[in-house]
Write an enzyme that holds these catalytic residues in place. Structure first.
Site, PDB file in Angstrom:
ATOM      1  N   LEU A 172       0.858  -1.282   0.006  1.00  0.00           N
ATOM      2  CA  LEU A 172       0.013   0.115  -0.197  1.00  0.00           C
ATOM      3  C   LEU A 172       0.826   1.259  -0.064  1.00  0.00           C
ATOM      4  CD1 LEU A 172      -2.740   1.319   0.195  1.00  0.00           C
ATOM      5  CD2 LEU A 172      -2.517   1.140   2.886  1.00  0.00           C
ATOM      6  N   SER A 215       0.711   7.880   5.382  1.00  0.00           N
ATOM      7  CA  SER A 215      -0.451   8.172   5.797  1.00  0.00           C
ATOM      8  C   SER A 215      -1.741   8.792   5.040  1.00  0.00           C
ATOM      9  CB  SER A 215      -0.215   9.287   7.174  1.00  0.00           C
ATOM     10  OG  SER A 215       0.623   8.954   8.110  1.00  0.00           O
ATOM     11  N   ARG A 262      19.941 -10.052  40.238  1.00  0.00           N
ATOM     12  CA  ARG A 262      20.917  -8.756  40.348  1.00  0.00           C
ATOM     13  C   ARG A 262      21.086  -8.252  41.767  1.00  0.00           C
ATOM     14  NH1 ARG A 262      25.530  -6.016  38.653  1.00  0.00           N
ATOM     15  NH2 ARG A 262      25.298  -3.819  38.434  1.00  0.00           N
ATOM     16  N   GLU A 310       1.017  -0.027   9.922  1.00  0.00           N
ATOM     17  CA  GLU A 310      -0.630   0.067   9.764  1.00  0.00           C
ATOM     18  C   GLU A 310      -1.430   1.050  10.146  1.00  0.00           C
ATOM     19  OE1 GLU A 310      -1.412  -2.762   8.536  1.00  0.00           O
ATOM     20  OE2 GLU A 310      -0.532  -4.646   9.239  1.00  0.00           O
TER      21      GLU A 310
END
Length: 382
Positions: A124, A131, A266, A362
């Site tokens: 796309l 955008s 740790r 996306e």
């Protein structure tokens, strides 16, 4: 409303998690250096039904729900968000062909997509239209029995690696109604690829530009109706956004799990660092935000499954909220590792790098806000 997974959903999650732990996690660092995911692993995932998760059973797919899919991608991404997201893109393409393709197209393409003998990429975005997807410039001119395709797509996962490309192209006037979707098969004359992109994360996914120079596309490779491609693309993105959010969630969960283990080992100032209240507060916030993101994601997926009128708004909200939350949690996990978090050996820096792009693809999270705001204004006017 029951927020617990039922027995079948838990089995789906466990299956995907176990596959990722055995077949993906031990090799993820090597694949990142190689810049590619072995096809054999993708075919093994397909054998479990993970290449056509929400393709209907009548078309040979798994016939699962969008909620089920979020469980799969969350579980897989606990092993590697890059691999899980690559599978998500292929699944989106398979679903679009199953939903909008002719019986001839489905019979010709879906069987090999379901086994991942054929791998699909979604095309796309273009160098000049990200955008603003409806402003795309790739164009397909209709001839007697085919289309002549010209243009360039950018940031394509699987570019040069995949076997077919689901391409959004302009066949008509400017704007969304002039966009159609076509299938371009690898080996088509005039199809070429840019150099592999050197990326911050998702490095096991080959990514490049995909270029079309007078590519002749058979008329039967038009997906659905001419002029309906933008609508198809947007419908595919609702589910794609949930999958990408789920992949971010799983990556962040892996970072939290690694951090809990590290903090129990740790020592500083004579005790393990998980005994410091300030750090416990940070862990509590991370867990709270993860649980909120998970519930929100599953609510949005449920709305998409039910075809609720507000589903697109909820998918956008979930994508924005979950990916922002997941990146922030992963980044906090790196901080809690101190200097060791910056080292590749501990695995957290890879998660941070991989999850950063989930806030961009996306649809950027800024565009997600725009979708939500427009939906709110439309609801006010209704």
């Amino acid at each position: 409303m029951d927020f617990e997974l039922n027995e079948e959903q838990q089995a789906i999650f466990d299956m995907a998690r176990d596959f990722g732990a055995e077949k993906i996690a031990p090799f993820a660092a090597k694949w990142e250096k190689d810049g590619a995911i072995p096809r054999s692993v993708l075919e093994e995932a397909a054998a479990l039904g993970l290449a056509a998760i929400y393709v209907p059973e009548d078309d040979g797919g798994s016939g699962l729900t969008r909620l089920d899919a979020t469980l799969v991608f969350e579980a897989l991404s606990m092993a590697c968000p890059s691999v899980a997201s690559f599978l998500s893109i292929h699944n989106m393409c398979a679903w679009m062909i199953a939903s909008y393709g002719s019986d001839e197209m489905k019979g010709r393409l879906l069987p090999d997509m379901i086994t991942m003998k054929t791998i699909a990429s979604y095309c796309l975005t273009e160098p000049g239209s990200g955008s603003d997807a409806a402003a795309l410039r790739t164009r397909a001119e209709r001839t007697n029995e085919s289309y002549r395709l010209n243009g360039t797509k950018a940031f394509i996962s699987g570019g040069g690696f995949s076997d077919l490309y689901l391409v959004m192209t302009r066949t008509g006037a400017e704007g969304p109604k002039g966009v159609s979707a076509v299938i371009v098969e690898n080996g088509t004359e005039g199809l070429s690829f840019g150099a592999p992109e050197d990326k911050m994360g998702w490095r096991s996914q080959p990514t490049s530009q995909v270029q079309f120079d007078d590519c002749v596309i058979p008329a039967e490779n038009l997906l659905g109706e001419e002029g309906a491609g933008f609508r198809y693309a947007m419908s595919g993105l609702d589910g794609g956004r949930l999958n990408i959010a789920a992949s971010a969630l799983g990556g962040a969960q892996s970072a939290v799990d690694r951090t809990l283990a590290y903090m129990g080992e740790r020592e500083a100032f004579g005790k393990t660092i998980d005994q410091f209240q300030a750090l416990q507060f940070r862990l509590a916030d991370m867990e709270t935000e993860m649980q909120a993101a998970r519930i929100f994601l599953r609510q949005a997926a449920s709305k998409l499954d039910r075809k609720a009128p507000e589903a697109t708004k909820f998918c956008a909200m979930a994508k924005r909220f979950v990916t922002d939350t997941a990146f922030r949690v992963a980044n906090d996990a790196l901080q809690l590792h101190g200097g060791y978090g910056y080292l590749a050996d501990y695995g957290v820096e890879k998660i941070v790098r991989d999850l950063r792009v989930h806030q961009i693809l996306e649809g950027t999270n800024e565009i997600m806000r725009l979708i939500v705001a427009r939906a709110l204004l439309a609801e006010r006017s209704a």
